[in-house]
Motif scaffolding. Structure first.
Motif, short mmCIF file in Angstrom:
data_model
loop_
_atom_site.label_atom_id
_atom_site.label_comp_id
_atom_site.label_asym_id
_atom_site.label_seq_id
_atom_site.Cartn_x
_atom_site.Cartn_y
_atom_site.Cartn_z
N ASN A 129 0.80 -1.22 0.10
CA ASN A 129 0.01 0.11 0.15
C ASN A 129 0.90 1.46 -0.16
O ASN A 129 0.90 2.00 0.88
CB ASN A 129 -0.92 -0.12 1.37
N HIS A 137 1.97 4.84 -1.72
CA HIS A 137 1.66 6.25 -2.28
C HIS A 137 1.95 6.43 -3.86
O HIS A 137 3.07 6.55 -3.94
CB HIS A 137 1.69 7.37 -1.55
N HIS A 138 1.03 5.98 -4.76
CA HIS A 138 1.63 6.09 -6.14
C HIS A 138 1.14 7.39 -6.88
O HIS A 138 1.24 7.47 -8.02
CB HIS A 138 1.04 4.89 -6.89
N GLN A 139 0.65 8.26 -6.19
CA GLN A 139 0.38 9.43 -6.89
C GLN A 139 1.36 10.45 -7.21
O GLN A 139 2.25 10.39 -6.36
CB GLN A 139 -0.63 10.30 -5.87
N PRO A 140 1.34 10.82 -8.48
CA PRO A 140 2.77 11.60 -9.03
C PRO A 140 2.95 12.77 -8.12
O PRO A 140 1.76 13.41 -7.60
CB PRO A 140 2.52 11.75 -10.51
N ALA A 141 3.95 13.49 -7.98
CA ALA A 141 4.34 14.68 -7.23
C ALA A 141 3.76 15.71 -7.96
O ALA A 141 3.82 16.03 -9.25
CB ALA A 141 5.65 14.58 -6.99
N THR A 142 3.01 16.80 -7.36
CA THR A 142 2.73 17.97 -7.88
C THR A 142 3.08 19.32 -6.86
O THR A 142 3.57 18.80 -5.75
CB THR A 142 1.11 17.97 -8.11
#
Length: 335
Positions: A315, A317-322
């Motif tokens: 589990n 965190h796969h959200q791309p960095a912004t």
């Protein structure tokens, strides 16, 4: 079902219910699938027996062959002194018992001993008391069969049983069962390079010092190390030859080597009931199962770290960095 019949009728597809199975068809099926127990039990089993008596001991070799051609080989070591004829009788008795254990009713027994075969067939008379006892026991076992035939064969045709009997009788020279068995396929004079591997039957472990102290009160020469060992060994005990660690709120923990401990961790982590626990949880579960070794926590962390399934399905965190967006409030203390 009516709904599907209406929908499929426009395509020319009609539903027809399956008719009832006729009694004759069911009877034919039962006759075809039922195994005839009488025919299977009356098939002939082959038994090859041989006994061996040497200066190192005595033993028996038995080969049982099923009607389908499957062979089962047995080597029996006798822990009592026996002559060659007694070993032959012991092999014959064990061979018949093995055949009766698989519910064989017809036997073809082969032996290379002319005396034993002739006495069983009634051609020779058993004069010695011990031979007469053996013969009586053989006849009692043979009476449990529907039919049998005891046949003498040359020793060349009884090689398998003879080899097993010699192997069993020669085991008296082997006192240590932790033996590395190696084979060598080349001659020493063939000129090729030979690599020799030396195998030690006992590997050093962290348990050796503790076991030596608990059994023989053996301590290191260094006083500091001896004091540390006494304090450490107070938490351990030996039960039935195995080292166990005392627990405060748990039963005795069985002490393992690192290799055996890694096997336990793999079974808990990814075995049939494994749920791919993390490192500390995995070590705690192994501890609750009753096992202990000093590096169990580090080994559990390394195992979970190198598990491909854990790295792929964890589990994370796969959200791309912004760029972070600040939250602005229209007035103080506004939510």
């Amino acid at each position: 079902m009516v709904k599907w019949a209406v929908e499929l009728r426009q395509y020319g597809i009609e539903y027809r219910p399956r008719p009832a199975i006729k009694e004759q068809i069911l009877a034919d099926f039962l006759v075809e699938m039922t195994v005839n127990q009488e025919e299977s039990s009356t098939q002939t089993w082959m038994v090859y027996v041989n006994g061996s008596s040497t200066s190192t001991g005595s033993g028996a070799g038995i080969v049982v062959e099923s009607p389908q051609g499957d062979k089962f080989q047995y080597a029996f070591k006798f822990l009592f002194p026996a002559t060659n004829n007694e070993a032959e009788y012991e092999a014959l008795i064990m061979g018949i018992k093995l055949a009766l254990s698989v519910r064989a009713k017809r036997l073809m027994i082969h032996s290379d001993s002319q005396l034993i075969v002739s006495q069983v067939n009634g051609n020779y008379e058993a004069k010695e008391d011990k031979m007469l006892e053996y013969l009586t026991q053989v006849n009692e076992l043979l009476s449990c069969l529907d039919s049998y035939d005891v046949k003498q064969i040359p020793r060349v045709e009884n090689k398998s049983a003879d080899r097993l009997a010699k192997l069993a009788s020669s085991l008296a020279n082997i006192d240590n069962r932790k033996i590395t068995f190696l084979t060598y396929g080349k001659e020493k004079t063939d000129g090729s390079d030979v690599t020799i591997f030396c195998a030690d039957s006992k590997e050093p472990s962290w348990k050796d010092e503790i076991i030596d102290y608990l059994r023989q009160n053996k301590l290191p020469a260094n006083q500091v190390e001896a004091r540390k060992l006494r304090v450490r060994a107070a938490r351990f005990t030996i039960i039935d030859g195995e080292l166990y660690k005392r627990g405060f709120s748990s039963p005795y923990l069985k002490c393992l080597m690192s290799a055996k401990g890694n096997y336990v961790l793999r079974e808990i982590h990814e075995g049939i009931c494994g749920n791919h626990l993390a490192g500390r949880a995995l070590a705690g579960k192994a501890l609750r199962q009753g096992y202990f070794w000093p590096t169990m926590k580090q080994d559990a962390i390394e195992l979970a770290k190198h598990c491909h399934a854990c790295q792929e399905h964890a589990n994370f965190h796969h959200q791309p960095a912004t760029i972070l967006q600040p939250l602005e409030s229209p007035l103080p203390f506004a939510q």
